[in-house]
Design a protein around this motif. Structure first.
Motif, PDB file in Angstrom:
ATOM      1  N   ASP A 327       1.000  -1.443   0.150  1.00 34.97           N
ATOM      2  CA  ASP A 327       0.147  -0.016  -0.405  1.00 34.97           C
ATOM      3  C   ASP A 327       0.514   1.085   0.032  1.00 34.97           C
ATOM      4  O   ASP A 327       0.426   2.478  -0.938  1.00 34.97           O
ATOM      5  CB  ASP A 327      -0.951  -0.609   1.148  1.00 34.97           C
ATOM      6  CG  ASP A 327      -1.712  -1.144   1.143  1.00 34.97           C
ATOM      7  OD1 ASP A 327      -2.012  -1.924   0.071  1.00 34.97           O
ATOM      8  OD2 ASP A 327      -2.476  -1.511   2.154  1.00 34.97           O
ATOM      9  N   TYR A 328       2.062   1.425   0.058  1.00 35.58           N
ATOM     10  CA  TYR A 328       3.207   2.511   0.374  1.00 35.58           C
ATOM     11  C   TYR A 328       4.120   1.770  -0.004  1.00 35.58           C
ATOM     12  O   TYR A 328       4.802   1.047  -0.572  1.00 35.58           O
ATOM     13  CB  TYR A 328       4.067   2.764   2.117  1.00 35.58           C
ATOM     14  CG  TYR A 328       1.936   2.647   2.847  1.00 35.58           C
ATOM     15  CD1 TYR A 328       1.024   3.459   2.977  1.00 35.58           C
ATOM     16  CD2 TYR A 328       1.695   1.740   3.348  1.00 35.58           C
ATOM     17  CE1 TYR A 328       0.011   3.973   3.754  1.00 35.58           C
ATOM     18  CE2 TYR A 328       0.788   1.298   4.277  1.00 35.58           C
ATOM     19  CZ  TYR A 328      -0.586   2.620   4.333  1.00 35.58           C
ATOM     20  OH  TYR A 328      -1.310   3.285   5.428  1.00 35.58           O
ATOM     21  N   VAL A 329       5.130   3.314  -0.503  1.00 34.83           N
ATOM     22  CA  VAL A 329       5.615   3.389  -1.694  1.00 34.83           C
ATOM     23  C   VAL A 329       7.138   4.439  -1.268  1.00 34.83           C
ATOM     24  O   VAL A 329       6.871   5.223  -0.324  1.00 34.83           O
ATOM     25  CB  VAL A 329       5.425   3.819  -3.120  1.00 34.83           C
ATOM     26  CG1 VAL A 329       5.166   5.170  -3.121  1.00 34.83           C
ATOM     27  CG2 VAL A 329       7.350   3.333  -4.305  1.00 34.83           C
ATOM     28  N   LEU A 330       8.332   3.885  -0.610  1.00 31.21           N
ATOM     29  CA  LEU A 330       9.449   4.937  -0.711  1.00 31.21           C
ATOM     30  C   LEU A 330      10.042   5.170  -1.732  1.00 31.21           C
ATOM     31  O   LEU A 330      10.407   4.463  -2.550  1.00 31.21           O
ATOM     32  CB  LEU A 330      10.393   3.712   0.646  1.00 31.21           C
ATOM     33  CG  LEU A 330      11.857   4.276   0.868  1.00 31.21           C
ATOM     34  CD1 LEU A 330      11.384   5.558   1.867  1.00 31.21           C
ATOM     35  CD2 LEU A 330      12.870   3.350   1.436  1.00 31.21           C
ATOM     36  N   GLU A 336      17.750  15.096  -1.985  1.00 39.21           N
ATOM     37  CA  GLU A 336      18.445  14.903  -0.733  1.00 39.21           C
ATOM     38  C   GLU A 336      17.170  15.122   0.283  1.00 39.21           C
ATOM     39  O   GLU A 336      16.776  14.476   1.904  1.00 39.21           O
ATOM     40  CB  GLU A 336      19.448  16.407  -0.155  1.00 39.21           C
ATOM     41  CG  GLU A 336      20.607  16.680  -0.530  1.00 39.21           C
ATOM     42  CD  GLU A 336      21.321  17.524   0.186  1.00 39.21           C
ATOM     43  OE1 GLU A 336      20.417  18.493   1.121  1.00 39.21           O
ATOM     44  OE2 GLU A 336      22.141  18.081  -0.487  1.00 39.21           O
ATOM     45  N   ASN A 337      16.015  14.340  -0.301  1.00 37.95           N
ATOM     46  CA  ASN A 337      14.940  13.936   0.740  1.00 37.95           C
ATOM     47  C   ASN A 337      14.630  12.278  -0.186  1.00 37.95           C
ATOM     48  O   ASN A 337      14.622  11.644  -0.901  1.00 37.95           O
ATOM     49  CB  ASN A 337      13.740  15.521  -0.146  1.00 37.95           C
ATOM     50  CG  ASN A 337      13.650  15.785   0.915  1.00 37.95           C
ATOM     51  OD1 ASN A 337      13.534  16.948   2.036  1.00 37.95           O
ATOM     52  ND2 ASN A 337      14.794  17.233   0.017  1.00 37.95           N
ATOM     53  N   TRP A 338      14.106  12.251   1.022  1.00 37.12           N
ATOM     54  CA  TRP A 338      12.978  10.221   0.927  1.00 37.12           C
ATOM     55  C   TRP A 338      11.841  10.507   1.488  1.00 37.12           C
ATOM     56  O   TRP A 338      11.045  12.323   2.763  1.00 37.12           O
ATOM     57  CB  TRP A 338      13.895   9.441   1.778  1.00 37.12           C
ATOM     58  CG  TRP A 338      13.759   9.873   3.370  1.00 37.12           C
ATOM     59  CD1 TRP A 338      15.021   9.630   3.954  1.00 37.12           C
ATOM     60  CD2 TRP A 338      12.874   9.853   4.132  1.00 37.12           C
ATOM     61  NE1 TRP A 338      14.092   9.756   5.784  1.00 37.12           N
ATOM     62  CE2 TRP A 338      12.914   9.181   5.425  1.00 37.12           C
ATOM     63  CE3 TRP A 338      11.231   8.149   3.995  1.00 37.12           C
ATOM     64  CZ2 TRP A 338      12.452   8.765   6.326  1.00 37.12           C
ATOM     65  CZ3 TRP A 338      10.733   8.764   5.257  1.00 37.12           C
ATOM     66  CH2 TRP A 338      10.754   8.500   6.209  1.00 37.12           C
ATOM     67  N   ALA A 339      10.775  10.312   0.767  1.00 38.63           N
ATOM     68  CA  ALA A 339       9.429   9.981   1.131  1.00 38.63           C
ATOM     69  C   ALA A 339       8.614   9.381   1.569  1.00 38.63           C
ATOM     70  O   ALA A 339       9.187   7.888   0.540  1.00 38.63           O
ATOM     71  CB  ALA A 339       8.849  11.362   0.154  1.00 38.63           C
ATOM     72  N   PHE A 340       7.824   8.674   1.631  1.00 33.51           N
ATOM     73  CA  PHE A 340       6.509   7.423   1.784  1.00 33.51           C
ATOM     74  C   PHE A 340       5.376   7.862   1.560  1.00 33.51           C
ATOM     75  O   PHE A 340       4.554   9.159   2.363  1.00 33.51           O
ATOM     76  CB  PHE A 340       7.371   6.882   3.393  1.00 33.51           C
ATOM     77  CG  PHE A 340       5.750   6.313   3.542  1.00 33.51           C
ATOM     78  CD1 PHE A 340       6.349   5.191   3.322  1.00 33.51           C
ATOM     79  CD2 PHE A 340       4.850   6.375   5.143  1.00 33.51           C
ATOM     80  CE1 PHE A 340       5.835   3.631   4.005  1.00 33.51           C
ATOM     81  CE2 PHE A 340       3.627   4.792   4.773  1.00 33.51           C
ATOM     82  CZ  PHE A 340       5.109   3.905   5.178  1.00 33.51           C
ATOM     83  N   LEU A 349       2.779  10.855   2.676  1.00 36.35           N
ATOM     84  CA  LEU A 349       2.258  11.092   3.525  1.00 36.35           C
ATOM     85  C   LEU A 349       3.899  11.771   4.711  1.00 36.35           C
ATOM     86  O   LEU A 349       3.222  12.336   5.864  1.00 36.35           O
ATOM     87  CB  LEU A 349       2.087   9.490   4.694  1.00 36.35           C
ATOM     88  CG  LEU A 349       1.143   8.727   3.843  1.00 36.35           C
ATOM     89  CD1 LEU A 349       1.263   6.818   4.208  1.00 36.35           C
ATOM     90  CD2 LEU A 349       0.301   9.747   4.289  1.00 36.35           C
ATOM     91  N   THR A 350       5.405  11.254   4.364  1.00 37.55           N
ATOM     92  CA  THR A 350       5.960  11.900   5.123  1.00 37.55           C
ATOM     93  C   THR A 350       7.222  12.030   4.236  1.00 37.55           C
ATOM     94  O   THR A 350       7.059  11.408   3.564  1.00 37.55           O
ATOM     95  CB  THR A 350       6.737  11.490   6.603  1.00 37.55           C
ATOM     96  OG1 THR A 350       7.153  11.827   7.376  1.00 37.55           O
ATOM     97  CG2 THR A 350       7.439  10.051   6.204  1.00 37.55           C
ATOM     98  N   LYS A 351       7.783  13.399   4.727  1.00 37.78           N
ATOM     99  CA  LYS A 351       8.639  13.259   3.797  1.00 37.78           C
ATOM    100  C   LYS A 351      10.290  13.919   4.916  1.00 37.78           C
ATOM    101  O   LYS A 351       9.702  14.686   5.676  1.00 37.78           O
ATOM    102  CB  LYS A 351       8.206  15.113   2.926  1.00 37.78           C
ATOM    103  CG  LYS A 351       9.852  15.591   0.987  1.00 37.78           C
ATOM    104  CD  LYS A 351       8.984  16.104   0.538  1.00 37.78           C
ATOM    105  CE  LYS A 351       9.929  16.047   0.188  1.00 37.78           C
ATOM    106  NZ  LYS A 351       9.215  17.306  -1.538  1.00 37.78           N
ATOM    107  N   VAL A 352      11.733  13.195   4.901  1.00 40.58           N
ATOM    108  CA  VAL A 352      12.281  13.903   5.746  1.00 40.58           C
ATOM    109  C   VAL A 352      13.500  14.326   4.740  1.00 40.58           C
ATOM    110  O   VAL A 352      13.608  13.831   3.759  1.00 40.58           O
ATOM    111  CB  VAL A 352      12.386  12.327   6.342  1.00 40.58           C
ATOM    112  CG1 VAL A 352      14.205  12.424   7.151  1.00 40.58           C
ATOM    113  CG2 VAL A 352      11.484  12.495   7.561  1.00 40.58           C
ATOM    114  N   ALA A 353      13.708  15.637   4.926  1.00 39.23           N
ATOM    115  CA  ALA A 353      15.368  16.005   4.487  1.00 39.23           C
ATOM    116  C   ALA A 353      16.574  15.962   5.252  1.00 39.23           C
ATOM    117  O   ALA A 353      16.669  15.693   6.400  1.00 39.23           O
ATOM    118  CB  ALA A 353      15.573  17.731   4.322  1.00 39.23           C
TER     119      ALA A 353
END
Length: 511
Positions: A327-330, A336-340, A349-353
């Motif tokens: 149901d979710y993808v990384l 320089e960001n990853w996202a869920f 849903l969330t994004k981290v730098a």
């Protein structure tokens, strides 16, 4: 058969037989004899001309009268024969020259026809590729249809999928709710329990090392992507229907291919730049793809349509990994960001730098789905806690950008690679490098993949190699690609191995 006249002892011109004596006569002579004597000359019994019976024979050819009775006559005869032979030889030479000219003309026509056929075949191939590239999309399906196609819960409005209506900026975060975190935790618990039940037993259907050593190329498929922009950059295998393989190309398309029928199932078109990452959903006929155009697309394979267009990043998307729930993808990016992201709704849903990463190059979920790993262009491997969205461990011993990472199915091992011609194995329990596979000088590693049991590790790059885990022995090497191999995957239970390359071919290896 030759007959001899009983009167003249010569071959008769018009032979006939007497019914009285059965002798053969020249009709001219026997008629004169009967006129004078009235009897058969042999039997001396009465005979009339009407009693004679004609015999049908081939015409008699009399020999020429001997004329070469002197030397001048013999020379004249020889001269005549020589002249006749020369005239016949001259005629034969003329006929031979004519036959040679006709044969030369026929061969020239055959060669010209072969060239025309080759050119037309090339033009037809190019036209087909152009048609596949330029064939317009039928349009984005409605929101309800998209929801059914991917099993969505509450899909976005159809307008949100329309690229023309989409803003170019990355989507804002929706936040990870307690429900999402509980779903992740429950899935991780189930997977951990299943892993403990399996223990250290090897699946019965898993291919043996001896069989794997005998693998050879069983098919090579060069026509999946455009020849004008060559190169396949990524591939993945459907876990339930392992006959289906999806490839991502430099031609901005994804191609779903059936290896059993060797037919293209569909071509997915929509990205505006090359497609660098592709994932086949393990349980659904759905494909996810990522591109330097900063988008992630979710495709419904039966309709060849985009059902979700995700803009989670401002820069090129460099890594893509599907969560075990499906149901979710990384995703990660050079920004320089990853996202869920929720695959069903397309919401981030969330994004981290991570400003210290100097850009991410790859990402993959741990089999349990609560942690994941990322590679950076600064040669670091970073382990992240998804629920806490925090960096919990770093492995900085490589040199050069990280090109690939892969978690073993048992959850204990992590394989990583860079441009330093080596593959490093990490123990996640001890957080240390316990094995380094040093490859040939100049060897480039582009992809790593453990099989579903964690028994084998495949390496794709300068060639395709398979190693036996734990002993880390090289079992087999495939050198059929003429350019860098960019992706490698195992079929179910290792029944086959698929690899893709910049030479535009998808190769399948099996017994």
């Amino acid at each position: 058969m030759a007959f001899v006249c009983a009167i003249s002892n010569e071959a008769p011109e018009h032979p006939c037989v007497s019914p009285v004596s059965g002798a053969v006569f020249e009709r001219r002579l026997i008629e004169k004899y009967i006129t004078d004597n009235g009897v058969d000359p042999v039997a001396n019994k009465p005979l009339s001309a009407d009693d004679l019976i004609d015999i049908k024979v081939s015409a008699l050819v009399k020999p020429k009268a001997p004329s070469a009775t002197s030397i001048p006559a013999i020379l004249k005869s020889l001269q005549d024969e020589w002249d006749a032979v020369m005239l016949h030889s001259f005629t034969l030479r003329q006929q031979l020259q004519t036959a040679r000219q006709e044969l030369s003309h026929a061969l020239y026509q055959h060669d010209a026809a072969c060239r025309v056929i080759a050119r037309l075949t090339k033009e037809v191939t190019a036209a087909r590729e152009a048609l596949a590239t330029l064939k317009p999309q039928a349009g984005v399906p409605s929101a309800a249809a998209a929801a059914v196609a991917v099993g969505a819960h509450t899909p976005q409005p159809a307008a949100a999928v329309d690229t023309a209506a989409k803003p170019e900026q990355a989507q804002p975060e929706a936040g990870m709710t307690a429900e999402v975190i509980k779903q992740l935790q429950d899935k991780a618990t189930v997977l951990t329990q299943e892993r403990k039940k399996r223990g250290k037993t090897v699946p019965e259907d898993l291919v043996t090392p001896e069989t794997l050593r005998s693998y050879r190329t069983v098919s090579s498929n060069p026509g999946l992507h455009s020849a004008s922009v060559p190169g396949i950059l990524s591939l993945d295998v459907h876990q339930e229907d392992t006959s289906k393989i999806v490839t991502a190309g430099s031609d901005r398309n994804c191609t779903v291919f059936n290896k059993d029928t060797e037919q293209v199932v569909c071509i997915l078109k929509g990205h505006t730049k090359k497609v660098t990452k592709v994932i086949y959903h393990p349980e659904e006929d759905t494909v996810l793809s990522a591109s330097p155009d900063a988008t992630i697309r979710v495709w419904n394979v039966p309709t060849s349509q985009t059902v979700q267009l995700i803009r989670a990043h401002d820069g090129p998307v460099t890594g893509l990994s599907l969560h075990a729930t499906g149901d979710y993808v990384l995703s990660c990016s050079s920004d320089e960001n990853w996202a869920f992201t929720d695959v069903r709704t397309g919401r981030v849903l969330t994004k981290v730098a991570d400003n210290s990463s100097s850009g991410f190059t790859t990402a993959q979920f741990h089999p349990d789905g609560l942690i994941f790993g990322t590679g950076t262009s600064g040669s670091q491997i970073k382990i992240w806690d998804l629920k806490e969205r925090s960096n919990v461990a770093n492995f900085p011993s490589h040199s050069g950008p990280i090109t690939a990472i892969s978690f073993s199915e048992n959850g204990y091992y992590l394989a990583t690679s860079t441009d330093d011609s080596s593959v490093k194995l990490w123990d996640l329990r001890k957080l240390k490098n316990f094995k380094t596979i040093q490859l040939d000088d100049g060897y480039e590693v582009k992809d790593l993949c453990f099989d579903q049991s964690g028994t084998y590790l495949a390496v794709a790059g300068t060639d395709v190699r398979v190693y036996m885990c734990k002993q880390w022995l090289e079992l087999v090497t495939f050198t059929d690609h003429t350019a860098l191999a960019t992706g490698v995957r195992f079929g179910q239970h290792g029944s086959y191995i698929a690899s893709a390359s910049m030479d535009r071919t998808l190769k399948v290896y099996s017994i």
